[in-house]
Design a protein around this motif. Structure first.
Motif, short mmCIF file in Angstrom:
data_model
loop_
_atom_site.label_atom_id
_atom_site.label_comp_id
_atom_site.label_asym_id
_atom_site.label_seq_id
_atom_site.Cartn_x
_atom_site.Cartn_y
_atom_site.Cartn_z
N GLY A 1 -1.36 20.84 -12.30
CA GLY A 1 -0.44 21.65 -11.51
C GLY A 1 -0.92 21.83 -10.09
N ALA A 2 -2.23 21.70 -9.90
CA ALA A 2 -2.77 21.76 -8.54
C ALA A 2 -2.58 20.41 -7.86
N ALA A 3 -2.63 20.41 -6.53
CA ALA A 3 -2.49 19.15 -5.80
C ALA A 3 -3.69 18.26 -6.08
N ASN A 4 -3.43 17.04 -6.56
CA ASN A 4 -4.49 16.08 -6.87
C ASN A 4 -5.62 16.72 -7.68
N PRO A 5 -5.34 17.15 -8.91
CA PRO A 5 -6.34 17.90 -9.68
C PRO A 5 -7.55 17.07 -10.10
N ALA A 6 -7.52 15.75 -9.86
CA ALA A 6 -8.68 14.93 -10.19
C ALA A 6 -9.84 15.19 -9.24
N ARG A 7 -9.55 15.87 -8.15
CA ARG A 7 -10.62 16.15 -7.18
C ARG A 7 -11.58 17.21 -7.71
N ASP A 8 -12.80 17.19 -7.16
CA ASP A 8 -13.77 18.26 -7.37
C ASP A 8 -14.23 18.75 -6.00
N PRO A 9 -13.41 19.55 -5.34
CA PRO A 9 -13.79 20.00 -3.98
C PRO A 9 -15.09 20.81 -4.01
N PHE A 10 -15.94 20.51 -3.05
CA PHE A 10 -17.27 21.10 -3.02
C PHE A 10 -17.78 21.07 -1.58
N PHE A 11 -18.55 22.08 -1.19
CA PHE A 11 -19.18 22.01 0.14
C PHE A 11 -20.52 22.73 0.10
N TRP A 12 -21.40 22.35 0.99
CA TRP A 12 -22.59 23.16 1.26
C TRP A 12 -22.94 23.07 2.73
N TYR A 13 -23.69 24.06 3.18
CA TYR A 13 -23.95 24.21 4.61
C TYR A 13 -25.32 24.83 4.79
N ALA A 14 -26.08 24.36 5.78
CA ALA A 14 -27.40 24.93 6.07
C ALA A 14 -27.60 25.01 7.57
N LYS A 15 -28.25 26.09 7.99
CA LYS A 15 -28.49 26.31 9.43
C LYS A 15 -29.89 26.88 9.62
N LEU A 16 -30.56 26.41 10.66
CA LEU A 16 -31.85 26.95 11.06
C LEU A 16 -31.71 27.42 12.50
N GLY B 1 -12.81 10.83 -3.65
CA GLY B 1 -13.97 10.06 -3.21
C GLY B 1 -14.38 10.37 -1.79
N ASP B 2 -13.67 11.26 -1.12
CA ASP B 2 -14.06 11.65 0.25
C ASP B 2 -15.44 12.26 0.27
N GLU B 3 -16.22 11.88 1.27
CA GLU B 3 -17.43 12.63 1.57
C GLU B 3 -17.51 12.80 3.07
N PHE B 4 -17.57 14.06 3.49
CA PHE B 4 -17.61 14.42 4.90
C PHE B 4 -18.97 15.03 5.20
N THR B 5 -19.58 14.58 6.30
CA THR B 5 -20.85 15.18 6.73
C THR B 5 -20.78 15.49 8.22
N SER B 6 -21.53 16.50 8.61
CA SER B 6 -21.53 16.89 10.02
C SER B 6 -22.85 17.55 10.37
N ALA C 1 -29.53 27.11 17.46
CA ALA C 1 -29.37 26.75 16.05
C ALA C 1 -29.08 25.26 15.91
N VAL C 2 -29.51 24.72 14.79
CA VAL C 2 -29.07 23.39 14.36
C VAL C 2 -28.51 23.57 12.95
N ASP C 3 -27.54 22.75 12.59
CA ASP C 3 -26.95 22.91 11.26
C ASP C 3 -26.56 21.56 10.66
N TYR C 4 -26.26 21.60 9.38
CA TYR C 4 -25.84 20.39 8.65
C TYR C 4 -24.84 20.83 7.58
N ALA C 5 -23.77 20.07 7.44
CA ALA C 5 -22.72 20.44 6.48
C ALA C 5 -22.24 19.22 5.71
N VAL C 6 -21.91 19.43 4.46
CA VAL C 6 -21.37 18.37 3.60
C VAL C 6 -20.16 18.93 2.86
N ALA C 7 -19.11 18.14 2.77
CA ALA C 7 -17.95 18.53 1.97
C ALA C 7 -17.43 17.31 1.23
#
Lengths: 402, 76
Positions: free
Chosen positions: A305-320, A351-356, A334-340
């Motif tokens: 019932g959700a849009a594209n339910p096969a996805r497993d949306p996930f993110f994490w983020y770190a900053k120093l 299958g998307d993987e986003f990094t920044s 600050a410097v940071d790093y993010a993944v989604a």
């Protein structure tokens, strides 16, 4: 209290009088039209403080305040094909205006009202590399339109458009650089689209940054009823229910834990119409030396019932980060790093993987209530069968609280 | 590129993060914590304003100030 010199609007005055305020002839009634209020504020500053009888109320123990900020910058964006220099409103903390009312019933019980709107011209969350801003409206948009009832021992109940219990739980940040970067990294250049490859499913609409990255920050703002417990040793618990069968619960903490450490954090669980549940949280630690570390993470569990339910949306983020106190005001680095992963709700996004990653500096100038900021961020998107160019963005500007 | 193994790894990492956060919270609860105010990053920051001064807000009306003014007037 301040003196107003603009022409009195009789209809406005009548409306204000109907709500229990007395308005003296020849004086405006603390404009409910926000633009008029801004002008009145600035004029009042030129005139200096007014005497107590300029605006009065039939009620005792009440207070009405106005606050706001302007946050403008220049955004340089390079999508691998085109480059642009764009005038923007920084969506990390948008230009806005806030009216807040407070009334005390007795020593323990009080009520409050919050009316907060934003006005963004060329929001960094919306603007494209060609300078267009397709979803922009030349008007105020709602942030908070709410009332609350507060009891010193039993907590607070909110009603109206405002933060759900889980909003902000992915975004706790003590780094002093949140005006330019926090876990919501798509606020820096979210409208810019990945280029270098035409999406075969939708060639006119290559994915944009805020389509493939999200910090799964609970249920955002919404029309809801919310309850917050009182603070117990730095901890508080909140729960809310919003329209469309959305509900959530959140635990927050903020305190000085000794040893020179200040800690703030939050965790939340939210569910949307029984088909989308979300768990997320964030933690930030600031040492008296100025060094600080911040982390955040979240995931969604999608059902049929959700849009594209096969996805497993996930993110994490770190900053120093590091805050140097001195001179004209704090300087924060600050410097940071993010993944989604698999954020975008389209079939193509599985299958998307986003990094920044990015680097940022914020300079406060205390004397003029101004923060100058500059930051650079690179964005990468890996999508099955496609090869988008990276997006590089630099945002510099200033936030002035008025 | 994401694959199943990396997804499982990141989720295990996420659970560890949650466990660490819970542990940190528990430790904080047991220690001598002094609660502090925290303003969410999306809000107007606390502190002075360019025009509003130290308060950071324009006080359009404050009944407690009116009372103070009246008392001062009476004393005069």
């Amino acid at each position: 209290m301040y003196k107003f010199f603009s022409q009195t609007n009789s209809k406005e005055a009548e409306m204000y009088q109907a709500h229990g305020f007395s308005v003296l002839p020849g004086r405006p009634a603390a404009g409910l039209v926000v633009a008029a209020a801004v002008a009145a504020i600035l004029m009042s500053q030129q005139a200096g403080p007014a005497s107590a009888d300029e605006i009065s109320s039939g009620n005792e123990d009440v207070k009405l305040t106005i606050s706001g900020q302007i946050n403008r910058g220049l955004l340089y964006a390079d999508d691998g094909t085109d480059t642009a220099l764009l005038n923007v409103d920084n969506d990390n903390s948008s230009t806005r205006l806030r009216f807040e009312g407070f009334g005390r019933y007795n020593e323990e019980i009080s009520v409050g009202t919050v009316f907060e709107v934003q006005f963004e011209s060329n929001s960094t969350a919306d603007i494209k590399i060609d300078g267009s801003a397709p979803t922009e409206t030349d008007n105020f948009t709602q942030r908070k339109l709410e009332i609350y009832f507060d009891h010193a021992r039993y907590g607070r109940i909110w009603l109206g458009q405002g933060d759900t219990a889980s909003n902000g739980t992915s975004e706790v940040d003590l780094s002093g650089t949140a005006v330019i970067n926090y876990s919501g990294i798509a606020d820096l250049a979210g409208g810019i689209q990945f280029g270098g490859f035409a999406d075969p499913l939708d060639p006119a609409n290559n994915p944009q940054i805020n389509g493939v990255y999200g910090n799964i920050d609970g249920l955002s703002r919404d029309d809801r009823i919310r309850y917050d417990t009182p603070n117990f040793g730095g901890f508080s618990l909140a729960a809310s229910y919003a329209d469309s069968r959305k509900s959530d619960v959140a635990l927050r903490f903020a305190g000085d834990v000794g040893g020179g450490f200040k800690v703030a954090g939050a965790v939340a669980y939210a569910i949307f119409d029984d088909i989308d549940s979300r768990v997320n949280g964030s933690l930030s630690v600031l040492h008296s030396s100025g060094f600080n570390v911040t982390g955040a993470a979240g995931m969604r569990d999608l059902q049929a019932g959700a849009a594209n339910p096969a996805r497993d949306p996930f993110f994490w983020y770190a900053k120093l980060g590091y805050i140097w106190s001195g001179g004209i005001g704090d300087t924060a680095f600050a410097v940071d790093y993010a993944v989604a992963e698999e954020i975008q709700p389209t079939i193509a996004s599985t299958g998307d993987e986003f990094t920044s990653y990015g680097i940022f500096v914020v300079q406060k100038i205390d004397k003029i209530a101004t923060e100058l900021y500059l930051g650079a961020r690179n964005h990468e998107l890996d999508r099955t069968g496609q090869n988008y160019d990276d997006i590089f963005a630099v945002l510099g500007g200033a936030r002035i609280k008025f | 590129m994401t694959n199943t193994n990396s997804g499982q790894t990141t989720r295990r990492g996420f659970k560890r993060i949650l466990a660490a956060a819970a542990l940190a919270g528990a430790l904080a609860a047991c220690s001598n914590v002094e609660p502090m105010s925290y303003t969410p990053v999306s809000e107007i920051p606390p502190g002075p304003g360019l025009f509003s001064g130290e308060d950071g807000v324009f006080t359009i009306y404050d009944s407690s100030r009116s009372k103070d003014d009246e008392e001062e007037g009476t004393e005069q």
